[in-house]
Design a protein around this motif. Structure first.
Motif, mmCIF file in Angstrom:
data_model
loop_
_atom_site.group_PDB
_atom_site.id
_atom_site.type_symbol
_atom_site.label_atom_id
_atom_site.label_comp_id
_atom_site.label_asym_id
_atom_site.label_seq_id
_atom_site.Cartn_x
_atom_site.Cartn_y
_atom_site.Cartn_z
ATOM 1 N N LEU A 1 -29.248 21.836 28.103
ATOM 2 C CA LEU A 1 -28.167 20.884 28.312
ATOM 3 C C LEU A 1 -28.568 19.747 29.244
ATOM 4 C CD1 LEU A 1 -25.038 23.229 28.651
ATOM 5 C CD2 LEU A 1 -25.858 21.999 26.639
ATOM 6 N N LEU A 2 -29.623 19.960 30.028
ATOM 7 C CA LEU A 2 -30.099 18.905 30.918
ATOM 8 C C LEU A 2 -30.843 17.815 30.156
ATOM 9 C CD1 LEU A 2 -31.440 21.086 33.888
ATOM 10 C CD2 LEU A 2 -29.246 19.889 33.731
ATOM 11 N N LEU A 3 -31.239 18.112 28.913
ATOM 12 C CA LEU A 3 -31.946 17.149 28.075
ATOM 13 C C LEU A 3 -30.940 16.335 27.265
ATOM 14 C CD1 LEU A 3 -34.700 19.572 26.719
ATOM 15 C CD2 LEU A 3 -34.821 18.116 28.751
ATOM 16 N N ASP A 4 -31.441 15.349 26.565
ATOM 17 C CA ASP A 4 -30.572 14.565 25.687
ATOM 18 C C ASP A 4 -30.025 15.455 24.576
ATOM 19 O OD1 ASP A 4 -31.099 12.273 27.135
ATOM 20 O OD2 ASP A 4 -32.817 11.718 25.891
ATOM 21 N N HIS A 5 -28.762 15.268 24.239
ATOM 22 C CA HIS A 5 -28.123 16.068 23.198
ATOM 23 C C HIS A 5 -28.510 15.541 21.819
ATOM 24 C CE1 HIS A 5 -24.745 17.880 25.919
ATOM 25 N NE2 HIS A 5 -25.958 18.084 26.363
ATOM 26 N N LYS A 6 -29.774 15.703 21.498
ATOM 27 C CA LYS A 6 -30.250 15.267 20.200
ATOM 28 C C LYS A 6 -30.316 16.458 19.252
ATOM 29 C CE LYS A 6 -33.069 11.502 22.085
ATOM 30 N NZ LYS A 6 -34.437 10.947 22.205
ATOM 31 N N PRO A 7 -30.027 16.228 17.967
ATOM 32 C CA PRO A 7 -30.049 17.347 17.003
ATOM 33 C C PRO A 7 -31.367 18.112 17.002
ATOM 34 C CG PRO A 7 -29.012 15.424 16.021
ATOM 35 C CD PRO A 7 -29.573 14.972 17.348
ATOM 36 N N GLY A 8 -32.484 17.396 17.196
ATOM 37 C CA GLY A 8 -33.783 18.060 17.177
ATOM 38 C C GLY A 8 -33.939 19.091 18.278
ATOM 39 N N GLN A 9 -33.360 18.814 19.456
ATOM 40 C CA GLN A 9 -33.421 19.762 20.567
ATOM 41 C C GLN A 9 -32.672 21.038 20.228
ATOM 42 O OE1 GLN A 9 -35.260 19.295 23.100
ATOM 43 N NE2 GLN A 9 -35.439 17.124 23.561
ATOM 44 N N LYS B 1 -20.966 15.575 13.383
ATOM 45 C CA LYS B 1 -19.954 15.757 14.429
ATOM 46 C C LYS B 1 -20.482 15.191 15.740
ATOM 47 C CE LYS B 1 -18.103 20.080 12.484
ATOM 48 N NZ LYS B 1 -17.817 21.509 12.750
ATOM 49 N N PRO B 2 -19.581 14.899 16.685
ATOM 50 C CA PRO B 2 -20.025 14.451 18.008
ATOM 51 C C PRO B 2 -20.898 15.522 18.660
ATOM 52 C CG PRO B 2 -17.685 14.024 17.712
ATOM 53 C CD PRO B 2 -18.114 14.860 16.550
ATOM 54 N N ALA B 3 -21.961 15.103 19.318
ATOM 55 C CA ALA B 3 -22.914 16.038 19.911
ATOM 56 C C ALA B 3 -22.239 16.983 20.898
ATOM 57 C CB ALA B 3 -24.041 15.267 20.591
ATOM 58 N N GLU B 4 -21.325 16.485 21.709
ATOM 59 C CA GLU B 4 -20.650 17.322 22.709
ATOM 60 C C GLU B 4 -19.899 18.465 22.041
ATOM 61 O OE1 GLU B 4 -20.836 17.264 25.920
ATOM 62 O OE2 GLU B 4 -22.080 15.465 26.082
ATOM 63 N N GLU B 5 -19.245 18.168 20.926
ATOM 64 C CA GLU B 5 -18.491 19.202 20.211
ATOM 65 C C GLU B 5 -19.428 20.244 19.613
ATOM 66 O OE1 GLU B 5 -15.442 19.713 16.392
ATOM 67 O OE2 GLU B 5 -16.106 17.716 17.024
ATOM 68 N N VAL B 6 -20.534 19.777 19.033
ATOM 69 C CA VAL B 6 -21.490 20.697 18.430
ATOM 70 C C VAL B 6 -22.070 21.631 19.476
ATOM 71 C CG1 VAL B 6 -23.730 20.884 17.281
ATOM 72 C CG2 VAL B 6 -22.091 19.148 16.543
ATOM 73 N N TYR B 7 -22.464 21.092 20.625
ATOM 74 C CA TYR B 7 -23.051 21.906 21.684
ATOM 75 C C TYR B 7 -22.030 22.899 22.243
ATOM 76 C CZ TYR B 7 -27.650 19.717 22.121
ATOM 77 O OH TYR B 7 -28.947 19.307 21.905
ATOM 78 N N ARG B 8 -20.788 22.465 22.373
ATOM 79 C CA ARG B 8 -19.734 23.351 22.885
ATOM 80 C C ARG B 8 -19.512 24.520 21.927
ATOM 81 N NH1 ARG B 8 -14.625 23.674 21.535
ATOM 82 N NH2 ARG B 8 -14.691 21.684 20.413
ATOM 83 N N LEU B 9 -19.423 24.228 20.642
ATOM 84 C CA LEU B 9 -19.213 25.272 19.646
ATOM 85 C C LEU B 9 -20.421 26.209 19.566
ATOM 86 C CD1 LEU B 9 -17.573 23.148 16.784
ATOM 87 C CD2 LEU B 9 -16.431 24.802 18.267
ATOM 88 N N TYR B 10 -21.617 25.634 19.676
ATOM 89 C CA TYR B 10 -22.827 26.455 19.592
ATOM 90 C C TYR B 10 -22.900 27.425 20.761
ATOM 91 C CZ TYR B 10 -27.667 27.795 18.790
ATOM 92 O OH TYR B 10 -28.812 28.526 18.532
ATOM 93 N N GLU B 11 -22.616 26.958 21.959
ATOM 94 C CA GLU B 11 -22.662 27.838 23.129
ATOM 95 C C GLU B 11 -21.684 28.997 22.985
ATOM 96 O OE1 GLU B 11 -22.018 27.747 28.001
ATOM 97 O OE2 GLU B 11 -21.996 25.884 26.856
ATOM 98 N N ALA B 12 -20.482 28.707 22.491
ATOM 99 C CA ALA B 12 -19.485 29.762 22.310
ATOM 100 C C ALA B 12 -19.968 30.805 21.310
ATOM 101 C CB ALA B 12 -18.163 29.151 21.853
#
Length: 316
Positions: free
Chosen positions: A174-182, A215-226
């Motif tokens: 999460l400290l890195l850029d929220h890029k799909p590749g990461q 989808k917005p990166a923030e939403e994708v990361y939030r859903l993925y973490e859950a």
């Protein structure tokens, strides 16, 4: 992972003399073994909310879902004080970036589960949760939590430690850029680990990653973490572990000699029959990964999800 992982802990488990009787509940495994890898943030709800040492002991009474915290002899009600303090302390803990919390079992303030709750007739049932523990778990639903007593169970211990190390890797991402590749890279490296807990949730996570650009990166990361934490809290059963081991064996079908293949099959069967611990087939597969230079498996977190020195996979 050189940096220690920050997790919360009931202060008495570190040897701090903060219990109602002026004593402690020092747990040597937590300090002398896990302490090499964890940076503890001690919390004692009863002392921090203003109760002294020594003090009258407390207990939970009334509704198990919203119990009152009262003293055992005088009946003084400290529920409001505890809840007000807990709200402030939890806001402070947000800044600590905790990857887990170890609670003191049975405590009316910190017990994670099966805490005694007394009814109007003075009868107790072990169906409650400590006031602070309840507030913490409600505010941080994805943060792994455990009790020191339950950590004596090898399977529960490995599951908890696996989750806190995984959450730390996720927090580092999460400290890195929220890029799909990461996200794709993280998901790829954790594939077998997630499969060992839940193939169904892994497939759901795969669909989320595949549609990440929509989808917005923030939403994708939030859903993925859950989904990640939902999967890892599930038990890695013998059957699921064997499926993962056999899946890895498939990567060597062109490299292994007949004897090597037979040896790996036999070791996996011995693990399936609970004759050897998981560390045995894992060690053999790690050997083949190095011997044959298998790049995909070399990056799989499943083969090294936590420090080997903790010996978490050495139990049958």
């Amino acid at each position: 992972m050189d940096e220690k992982i920050r997790i919360g802990i009931s202060a008495c488990l570190l040897g701090q003399k903060v219990r109602y009787d002026g004593g402690h509940k020092h747990d040597r495994y937590l300090t002398d073994t896990l302490g090499h890898y964890l940076d503890y943030v001690p919390v004692c709800p009863e002392v921090e909310c203003g109760l002294g040492i020594p003090r009258e002991s407390l207990r939970l009474v009334g509704d198990p879902e919203a119990p009152r915290l009262v003293t055992t002899r005088s009946g003084a009600d400290h529920t409001g004080r505890m809840l007000a303090w807990a709200d402030r302390r939890i806001r402070e803990l947000e800044k600590e970036d905790l990857c887990g919390f170890i609670f003191k079992s049975g405590s009316p303030s910190s017990g994670m589960e099966r805490v005694k709750v007394y009814n109007a007739k003075g009868m107790a049932e072990k169906i409650g949760r400590g006031v602070f523990a309840r507030a913490f778990m409600s505010h941080f639903p994805l943060v792994p939590v455990e009790e020191e007593g339950r950590l004596n169970d090898p399977a529960l211990r490995e599951n908890f430690i696996e989750r806190i190390f995984t959450l730390k890797r996720w927090r580092d991402l999460l400290l890195l850029d929220h890029k799909p590749g990461q996200l794709v890279n993280f998901h790829t490296r954790h594939k077998l680990l997630i499969l060992s807990h839940s193939p169904e949730i892994y497939r759901e996570m795969g669909r989320l990653v595949a549609a990440a650009r929509q989808k917005p990166a923030e939403e994708v990361y939030r859903l993925y973490e859950a989904l990640l934490m939902k999967a890892l809290v599930l038990r890695a059963t013998l059957r699921k572990q064997c499926n993962v081991l056999q899946h890895m064996m498939g990567y060597f079908k062109k490299q292994l000699s007949a004897d090597e293949k037979q040896e790996l099959i036999e070791v996996i069967d011995q693990f399936r029959s609970a004759l050897v611990p998981l560390v045995v087939p894992i060690t053999l597969i790690n050997h083949y990964v190095r011997k044959y230079g298998e790049p995909y498996l070399a990056e799989q977190v499943y083969l090294r999800p936590h420090p080997v020195a903790l010996k978490l996979r050495n139990h049958v």
